[in-house]
Scaffold this motif. Structure first.
Motif, mmCIF file in Angstrom:
data_model
loop_
_atom_site.group_PDB
_atom_site.id
_atom_site.type_symbol
_atom_site.label_atom_id
_atom_site.label_comp_id
_atom_site.label_asym_id
_atom_site.label_seq_id
_atom_site.Cartn_x
_atom_site.Cartn_y
_atom_site.Cartn_z
ATOM 1 N N MET A 1 0.855 -1.178 0.000
ATOM 2 C CA MET A 1 0.000 0.000 0.000
ATOM 3 C C MET A 1 0.894 1.232 0.000
ATOM 4 N N PRO A 2 0.728 2.117 -0.962
ATOM 5 C CA PRO A 2 1.634 3.245 -1.105
ATOM 6 C C PRO A 2 1.702 4.161 0.113
ATOM 7 N N ILE A 3 0.588 4.398 0.773
ATOM 8 C CA ILE A 3 0.633 5.355 1.876
ATOM 9 C C ILE A 3 1.453 4.807 3.035
ATOM 10 N N ARG A 4 1.317 3.547 3.348
ATOM 11 C CA ARG A 4 2.097 2.969 4.455
ATOM 12 C C ARG A 4 3.593 3.069 4.147
ATOM 13 N N GLN A 5 3.971 2.783 2.924
ATOM 14 C CA GLN A 5 5.378 2.868 2.533
ATOM 15 C C GLN A 5 5.880 4.301 2.676
ATOM 16 N N VAL A 22 -3.762 5.425 7.217
ATOM 17 C CA VAL A 22 -4.061 4.258 6.380
ATOM 18 C C VAL A 22 -5.572 4.082 6.247
ATOM 19 N N ARG A 23 -6.311 4.303 7.345
ATOM 20 C CA ARG A 23 -7.781 4.216 7.279
ATOM 21 C C ARG A 23 -8.346 5.251 6.319
ATOM 22 N N VAL A 24 -7.832 6.476 6.384
ATOM 23 C CA VAL A 24 -8.286 7.534 5.473
ATOM 24 C C VAL A 24 -7.989 7.127 4.035
ATOM 25 N N PHE A 25 -6.796 6.630 3.811
ATOM 26 C CA PHE A 25 -6.408 6.203 2.470
ATOM 27 C C PHE A 25 -7.342 5.107 1.961
ATOM 28 N N ALA A 26 -7.601 4.111 2.780
ATOM 29 C CA ALA A 26 -8.463 2.998 2.380
ATOM 30 C C ALA A 26 -9.900 3.459 2.142
ATOM 31 N N ALA A 27 -10.373 4.382 2.956
ATOM 32 C CA ALA A 27 -11.757 4.863 2.844
ATOM 33 C C ALA A 27 -11.977 5.723 1.608
ATOM 34 N N THR A 28 -10.916 6.228 1.034
ATOM 35 C CA THR A 28 -11.060 7.155 -0.094
ATOM 36 C C THR A 28 -10.615 6.548 -1.418
ATOM 37 N N CYS A 29 -10.406 5.262 -1.438
ATOM 38 C CA CYS A 29 -9.922 4.599 -2.640
ATOM 39 C C CYS A 29 -11.038 4.471 -3.682
ATOM 40 N N PRO A 30 -10.908 5.154 -4.822
ATOM 41 C CA PRO A 30 -11.911 5.010 -5.875
ATOM 42 C C PRO A 30 -11.824 3.625 -6.517
ATOM 43 N N LYS A 31 -12.899 3.246 -7.188
ATOM 44 C CA LYS A 31 -12.969 1.911 -7.785
ATOM 45 C C LYS A 31 -11.846 1.689 -8.794
ATOM 46 N N PHE A 32 -11.619 2.643 -9.655
ATOM 47 C CA PHE A 32 -10.560 2.521 -10.662
ATOM 48 C C PHE A 32 -9.582 3.668 -10.466
ATOM 49 N N GLU A 33 -8.347 3.331 -10.138
ATOM 50 C CA GLU A 33 -7.325 4.349 -9.890
ATOM 51 C C GLU A 33 -5.979 3.787 -10.337
ATOM 52 N N ASN A 34 -5.250 4.587 -11.113
ATOM 53 C CA ASN A 34 -3.938 4.109 -11.539
ATOM 54 C C ASN A 34 -2.902 4.378 -10.442
ATOM 55 N N VAL A 35 -1.736 3.812 -10.611
ATOM 56 C CA VAL A 35 -0.684 3.900 -9.597
ATOM 57 C C VAL A 35 -0.295 5.354 -9.323
ATOM 58 N N ALA A 42 -2.109 9.541 -1.770
ATOM 59 C CA ALA A 42 -1.383 9.250 -0.533
ATOM 60 C C ALA A 42 -0.546 10.452 -0.102
ATOM 61 N N ALA A 43 0.147 11.058 -1.040
ATOM 62 C CA ALA A 43 0.984 12.218 -0.730
ATOM 63 C C ALA A 43 0.141 13.397 -0.242
ATOM 64 N N ARG A 44 -1.054 13.596 -0.843
ATOM 65 C CA ARG A 44 -1.935 14.685 -0.410
ATOM 66 C C ARG A 44 -2.440 14.455 1.005
ATOM 67 N N ILE A 45 -2.802 13.223 1.334
ATOM 68 C CA ILE A 45 -3.280 12.916 2.681
ATOM 69 C C ILE A 45 -2.178 13.213 3.696
ATOM 70 N N ILE A 46 -0.973 12.774 3.398
ATOM 71 C CA ILE A 46 0.153 13.018 4.303
ATOM 72 C C ILE A 46 0.422 14.510 4.432
#
Length: 69
Positions: A1-5, A22-35, A42-46
């Protein structure tokens, strides 16, 4: 998971902070998202957390908004 790394690489977050982000990241994951988009989200959340946004609900709301809104 990119945010944890990214969080572990930064080495400045406590375990409870990492779990919340990590919870915020997981809760905001859209259905289709590229790397690239996933890493940017992840960078914006941090960055928002480092800028002082500590409320999980607020971070989640901000992470769901498109960049620039």
């Amino acid at each position: 998971m990119p945010i944890r790394q990214k969080l572990e690489e930064a080495g400045v977050f406590k375990p409870a902070e990492i779990e919340m982000l990590v919870r915020v990241f997981a809760a905001t994951c859209p259905k289709f998202e590229n790397v690239c988009d996933r890493e940017q989200r992840a960078a914006r959340i941090i960055a928002q957390y480092q800028a002082g946004v500590r409320d999980e609900a607020e971070l989640t709301e901000l992470a769901r908004k498109p960049l620039g809104h």
